[in-house]
Enzyme design. Sequence first.
Site, PDB file in Angstrom:
ATOM      1  N   ASP A  10     114.403 -63.856  -8.933  1.00 31.10           N
ATOM      2  CA  ASP A  10     115.312 -62.715  -8.814  1.00 31.10           C
ATOM      3  C   ASP A  10     114.472 -61.475  -9.096  1.00 31.10           C
ATOM      4  O   ASP A  10     114.144 -61.193 -10.252  1.00 31.10           O
ATOM      5  CB  ASP A  10     116.460 -62.837  -9.814  1.00 31.10           C
ATOM      6  CG  ASP A  10     117.434 -61.681  -9.725  1.00 31.10           C
ATOM      7  OD1 ASP A  10     117.683 -61.197  -8.604  1.00 31.10           O
ATOM      8  OD2 ASP A  10     117.946 -61.252 -10.779  1.00 31.10           O
ATOM      9  N   GLU A  70     115.341 -63.771  -3.669  1.00 39.51           N
ATOM     10  CA  GLU A  70     116.518 -63.042  -3.205  1.00 39.51           C
ATOM     11  C   GLU A  70     116.081 -61.831  -2.385  1.00 39.51           C
ATOM     12  O   GLU A  70     115.174 -61.103  -2.773  1.00 39.51           O
ATOM     13  CB  GLU A  70     117.371 -62.594  -4.387  1.00 39.51           C
ATOM     14  CG  GLU A  70     118.691 -61.977  -3.957  1.00 39.51           C
ATOM     15  CD  GLU A  70     119.614 -61.734  -5.130  1.00 39.51           C
ATOM     16  OE1 GLU A  70     120.598 -62.478  -5.263  1.00 39.51           O
ATOM     17  OE2 GLU A  70     119.348 -60.797  -5.897  1.00 39.51           O
ATOM     18  N   ASP A 143     119.421 -62.293 -15.109  1.00 38.98           N
ATOM     19  CA  ASP A 143     118.319 -62.378 -14.143  1.00 38.98           C
ATOM     20  C   ASP A 143     117.798 -63.814 -14.025  1.00 38.98           C
ATOM     21  O   ASP A 143     117.485 -64.277 -12.929  1.00 38.98           O
ATOM     22  CB  ASP A 143     117.175 -61.443 -14.547  1.00 38.98           C
ATOM     23  CG  ASP A 143     117.667 -60.040 -14.814  1.00 38.98           C
ATOM     24  OD1 ASP A 143     117.755 -59.260 -13.856  1.00 38.98           O
ATOM     25  OD2 ASP A 143     117.982 -59.745 -15.979  1.00 38.98           O
TER      26      ASP A 143
END
Length: 181
Positions: A10, A70, A143
């Site tokens: 992330d 991501e 996160d």
Amino acid sequence: MNAFRILGVDPGIARLGYGVVDVEGSSLRCVTYGCIETHAQTPLPVRLQTIFRELTDLIQRHSPAVMAVEELFFNRNTTTAFTVGQARGVALLSAAEQSLAIAEYTPMQVKQAVTGYGRADKQQIQQMVKLLLGLVDLPKPDDAADALAIAITHGHSAPIERLEVREANRTTGWNWERRTR
């Protein structure tokens, strides 16, 4: 059957979440998760260097077959988007330098894959990550939970790719997961 190891990332400049998940058949197992953190007072090039070095160390230590990252989606703060984009670029470079395959997923794809609902909130994602990985506690911070969710998304989305990699390893003697003989 061997486990297929996925490193979920992330992206972030202050806090980059990571999660390592093993997939074997339909079973998921959490190997590790956490965050690489940098301080706002540190010059940006040094922050990016820290992310690169720590992420490279994680890749070397855990030997994932793929990095699932991501994709960025921002609709407001362009300054944040640029710095997060730089951190994401460093993550992709770290994977490329280690000859690691890369998969990318949108936030909506991750939410859909993990919760079945494309507009799930952080709490719903954390609860499902905990459930899917059989964790005792909710993964924190957000996160790290998001990085685990990204790894889970790839685990759910890529069974055919894993079979193709294994078949290539079997027939050629070449380890396509790690690009070595």
